[in-house]
Design a protein around this motif. Sequence first.
Motif, PDB file in Angstrom:
ATOM      1  N   VAL A  58       4.074   5.606  -5.931  1.00 35.64           N
ATOM      2  CA  VAL A  58       4.110   5.622  -7.395  1.00 35.64           C
ATOM      3  C   VAL A  58       2.859   6.293  -7.967  1.00 35.64           C
ATOM      4  N   ALA A  59       1.721   6.172  -7.278  1.00 40.05           N
ATOM      5  CA  ALA A  59       0.505   6.847  -7.743  1.00 40.05           C
ATOM      6  C   ALA A  59       0.658   8.359  -7.649  1.00 40.05           C
ATOM      7  N   LYS A  60       1.190   8.838  -6.556  1.00 42.30           N
ATOM      8  CA  LYS A  60       1.402  10.283  -6.381  1.00 42.30           C
ATOM      9  C   LYS A  60       2.301  10.817  -7.486  1.00 42.30           C
ATOM     10  N   ASP A  61       3.373  10.115  -7.772  1.00 37.54           N
ATOM     11  CA  ASP A  61       4.306  10.545  -8.812  1.00 37.54           C
ATOM     12  C   ASP A  61       3.628  10.547 -10.179  1.00 37.54           C
ATOM     13  N   PRO A  82       0.814  -1.227   0.000  1.00 33.75           N
ATOM     14  CA  PRO A  82       0.000   0.000   0.000  1.00 33.75           C
ATOM     15  C   PRO A  82       0.846   1.275   0.000  1.00 33.75           C
ATOM     16  N   GLU A  83       1.927   1.248   0.762  1.00 35.24           N
ATOM     17  CA  GLU A  83       2.816   2.405   0.814  1.00 35.24           C
ATOM     18  C   GLU A  83       3.477   2.639  -0.540  1.00 35.24           C
ATOM     19  N   ARG A  84       3.907   1.555  -1.179  1.00 33.29           N
ATOM     20  CA  ARG A  84       4.536   1.665  -2.499  1.00 33.29           C
ATOM     21  C   ARG A  84       3.530   2.183  -3.526  1.00 33.29           C
ATOM     22  N   ASP A  85       2.300   1.675  -3.478  1.00 36.69           N
ATOM     23  CA  ASP A  85       1.268   2.158  -4.395  1.00 36.69           C
ATOM     24  C   ASP A  85       1.053   3.658  -4.238  1.00 36.69           C
ATOM     25  N   ALA A  86       1.032   4.120  -3.001  1.00 36.00           N
ATOM     26  CA  ALA A  86       0.809   5.545  -2.745  1.00 36.00           C
ATOM     27  C   ALA A  86       1.920   6.391  -3.350  1.00 36.00           C
ATOM     28  N   ALA A 129      -0.196  10.451 -20.433  1.00 39.50           N
ATOM     29  CA  ALA A 129      -0.910   9.232 -20.799  1.00 39.50           C
ATOM     30  C   ALA A 129      -0.097   7.997 -20.416  1.00 39.50           C
ATOM     31  N   ASN A 130       1.227   8.068 -20.517  1.00 39.25           N
ATOM     32  CA  ASN A 130       2.078   6.936 -20.154  1.00 39.25           C
ATOM     33  C   ASN A 130       1.981   6.638 -18.663  1.00 39.25           C
ATOM     34  N   ASP A 131       1.872   7.679 -17.834  1.00 34.86           N
ATOM     35  CA  ASP A 131       1.783   7.473 -16.392  1.00 34.86           C
ATOM     36  C   ASP A 131       0.454   6.836 -15.992  1.00 34.86           C
ATOM     37  N   TYR A 132      -0.515   6.897 -16.882  1.00 36.62           N
ATOM     38  CA  TYR A 132      -1.804   6.234 -16.655  1.00 36.62           C
ATOM     39  C   TYR A 132      -1.610   4.744 -16.377  1.00 36.62           C
ATOM     40  N   LYS A 133      -0.598   4.141 -17.019  1.00 32.95           N
ATOM     41  CA  LYS A 133      -0.353   2.713 -16.832  1.00 32.95           C
ATOM     42  C   LYS A 133      -0.009   2.389 -15.378  1.00 32.95           C
ATOM     43  N   THR A 134       0.664   3.308 -14.716  1.00 32.80           N
ATOM     44  CA  THR A 134       1.018   3.101 -13.317  1.00 32.80           C
ATOM     45  C   THR A 134      -0.226   2.878 -12.474  1.00 32.80           C
ATOM     46  N   ASP A 166      -8.066  12.745  -7.265  1.00 31.25           N
ATOM     47  CA  ASP A 166      -6.873  13.292  -7.910  1.00 31.25           C
ATOM     48  C   ASP A 166      -6.687  12.732  -9.317  1.00 31.25           C
ATOM     49  N   ILE A 167      -7.027  11.462  -9.509  1.00 31.24           N
ATOM     50  CA  ILE A 167      -6.920  10.856 -10.838  1.00 31.24           C
ATOM     51  C   ILE A 167      -7.840  11.566 -11.824  1.00 31.24           C
ATOM     52  N   LEU A 168      -9.067  11.849 -11.394  1.00 34.82           N
ATOM     53  CA  LEU A 168     -10.038  12.503 -12.285  1.00 34.82           C
ATOM     54  C   LEU A 168      -9.689  13.956 -12.570  1.00 34.82           C
ATOM     55  N   SER A 169      -8.846  14.557 -11.736  1.00 29.66           N
ATOM     56  CA  SER A 169      -8.487  15.957 -11.923  1.00 29.66           C
ATOM     57  C   SER A 169      -7.219  16.152 -12.740  1.00 29.66           C
TER      58      SER A 169
END
Length: 322
Positions: free
Chosen positions: A92-95, A86-90, A102-107, A138-141
């Motif tokens: 890489v998602a923030k970054d 969960p910490e790792r997801d947070a 569009a490429n970061d969407y894959k993350t 944040d994803i939708l924004s």
Amino acid sequence: MAPSSSVTVDRYDERVCREIFMNQNQPNHLVLVLARQSSDERRQTKEVYRAMYGEELVEHLLRIKEANPESEPVYFGLWLWMMEPPERDAVVAKDAIERGSANDYKTIVEIYVRRKSSHLFASKQAYFAKCRSHMDKDILSVEPEHPGPKILAALSTSHRSHHDEVISQHIANCDAKRLNEALKKSDGGMDESSIIEIFSKRSIPQLRLAFSCYRHIYGNDYIEALENKSGDFEDSLRVVIQCMCAPYKYYSEMIYMSLVAEVDKKVVLTRVMIGSVEVGMNKVKETFQMRYKVKLEDAIVERVHDDDNYRDFLLALSNASG
């Protein structure tokens, strides 16, 4: 230094943590000690390290990373590797959300598709603790506007609604036919609203079954049916379907493209190598060799020649277990 908590410390764990502490500025030693550890071993190492030295190992690795920019890739990799999922997801998602390409969407797709609902909830909690904002919002924004977040929002709705849903063959067959109808808009495009509705109402396992039924009914994969479709929505949909239904192929392709890229892709390569360990590194390696006619380890040695420590870290991950 004596242990500072009640954690039971055996001699092996104590020796490992002492090696980490004594060799913190020697990344080759840290790779040897940490990069082949299983998730349980990493968790035990962190607990013992905390008991012995009174600090979190992940925070310690972050400080080392920031103090050694010339060795940043390997320290960055070790830092991510030692985090709880969960910490790792947070992180890489923030970054990815901050970059917003569009490429970061894959993350984000990798997180939403790979995690069970309860695990995704934990990742979102970790994101909120880190960013004081909600991952979905944040994803939708993200700017510029991109159709990918709409698909992710549908998957998020699905995760909230389905936890232990019984998989239905009948529903999967019906959804497969709806997926086929969604390809047949009169203007040549896709019925995006139907796709979004299906994704928002079905669990990930149910969606996998629907795409399997599509292949059985129509004789080809849905991704193949999308080949004559072009557009941002279709491109985003391809990523989700491949990550969901063919994860070994997805990760082998991501690794290969990162290795052969003309620009530096170490951050992406680190992320997808760790993701490959989580989904099953042996299967990813088999798929990689079958697809590219070279062993993953050999490709790493051939392509990563500017940083021996980072190369050794990747080689260790290629033989790691989740």
